[in-house]
Design a protein around this motif. Sequence first.
Motif, PDB file in Angstrom:
ATOM      1  N   LEU A  84     -49.530 110.191-108.126  1.00 42.86           N
ATOM      2  CA  LEU A  84     -49.379 109.386-109.335  1.00 42.86           C
ATOM      3  C   LEU A  84     -47.976 108.844-109.569  1.00 42.86           C
ATOM      4  CD1 LEU A  84     -51.517 111.386-111.955  1.00 42.86           C
ATOM      5  CD2 LEU A  84     -52.134 109.294-110.745  1.00 42.86           C
ATOM      6  N   LEU A  85     -46.956 109.583-109.161  1.00 37.39           N
ATOM      7  CA  LEU A  85     -45.591 109.195-109.509  1.00 37.39           C
ATOM      8  C   LEU A  85     -44.924 108.395-108.400  1.00 37.39           C
ATOM      9  CD1 LEU A  85     -44.217 112.484-111.147  1.00 37.39           C
ATOM     10  CD2 LEU A  85     -45.009 110.417-112.309  1.00 37.39           C
ATOM     11  N   PRO A  86     -44.093 107.417-108.780  1.00 40.73           N
ATOM     12  CA  PRO A  86     -43.316 106.683-107.776  1.00 40.73           C
ATOM     13  C   PRO A  86     -42.245 107.581-107.178  1.00 40.73           C
ATOM     14  CG  PRO A  86     -42.634 106.050-109.987  1.00 40.73           C
ATOM     15  CD  PRO A  86     -43.832 106.931-110.156  1.00 40.73           C
ATOM     16  N   ALA A  87     -41.697 107.177-106.046  1.00 39.71           N
ATOM     17  CA  ALA A  87     -40.679 107.988-105.366  1.00 39.71           C
ATOM     18  C   ALA A  87     -39.486 108.265-106.272  1.00 39.71           C
ATOM     19  CB  ALA A  87     -40.225 107.275-104.091  1.00 39.71           C
ATOM     20  N   SER A  88     -39.114 107.286-107.112  1.00 47.47           N
ATOM     21  CA  SER A  88     -37.957 107.474-107.997  1.00 47.47           C
ATOM     22  C   SER A  88     -38.186 108.606-108.993  1.00 47.47           C
ATOM     23  CB  SER A  88     -37.661 106.181-108.757  1.00 47.47           C
ATOM     24  OG  SER A  88     -38.811 105.734-109.449  1.00 47.47           O
ATOM     25  N   ALA A  89     -39.405 108.747-109.497  1.00 44.42           N
ATOM     26  CA  ALA A  89     -39.712 109.831-110.430  1.00 44.42           C
ATOM     27  C   ALA A  89     -39.709 111.178-109.711  1.00 44.42           C
ATOM     28  CB  ALA A  89     -41.064 109.593-111.091  1.00 44.42           C
TER      29      ALA A  89
END
Length: 228
Positions: free
Chosen positions: A92-97
């Motif tokens: 669910l989360l992007p790499a930045s998160a």
Amino acid sequence: MSKQEIIFRLRKALHDAASQRQSVKQNGDVLAARLAVKRFQSLRMVTTYRDLLDSPETRAAALFFLNDLYGPEDLTQRDSDLERIVPTMEKLLPASALETITEALELDALSEHLDAEMASRLGAEFSAAEYMEAYRLTSRAERQRQIAHVRSVGSALCELVRLPLIGGTLKVMRTPAKLARLSELQSFLERGFKAFKEMRRPDAFVDTVVHRESGILGRLYAGDPEPF
């Protein structure tokens, strides 16, 4: 850095911190000493960041750093929650998160290691002078790395709040988190995001924290009798 590489770092940081906490729980005297060190540091940081805690704009961010990243609370349950939800976060989360969470966990693991070293020298009762002497016996390079992690966590949060849709993604995660009994972890993620989102200049907040901690580090290793 790919998601897979970030997840590898995340799992390693989780394991390192969990191992430290588990070893402490097996010895009552060591646990008491560790808690005493954490309480001393928490009270010191309240004094250091009183102005940020008193400001409506920065209070939430200051509390997030003091309670969620540096606090004396037992984070064993949060670690367990994180381990269980890693596959969901990866989807669910992007790499930045994921990078933000990983930086926070690496800071946590390093802090646990340094706290353990301090506690082994101090015991459950100590003076401020004894604390400062024990601090100077820890690795300066590791202390500098600890502050570098603080900057990395703060900078990652600054970048995260600028991303479109990330707030919505966190909201989407509420239901699966609740169903999986991961509400505590979900709250941790949302507190950090909300605290930085509310500040007009989150980068200035991070700079202030890093500047003050770097100054305290320098004064401690220089033998200043009043480093705080």
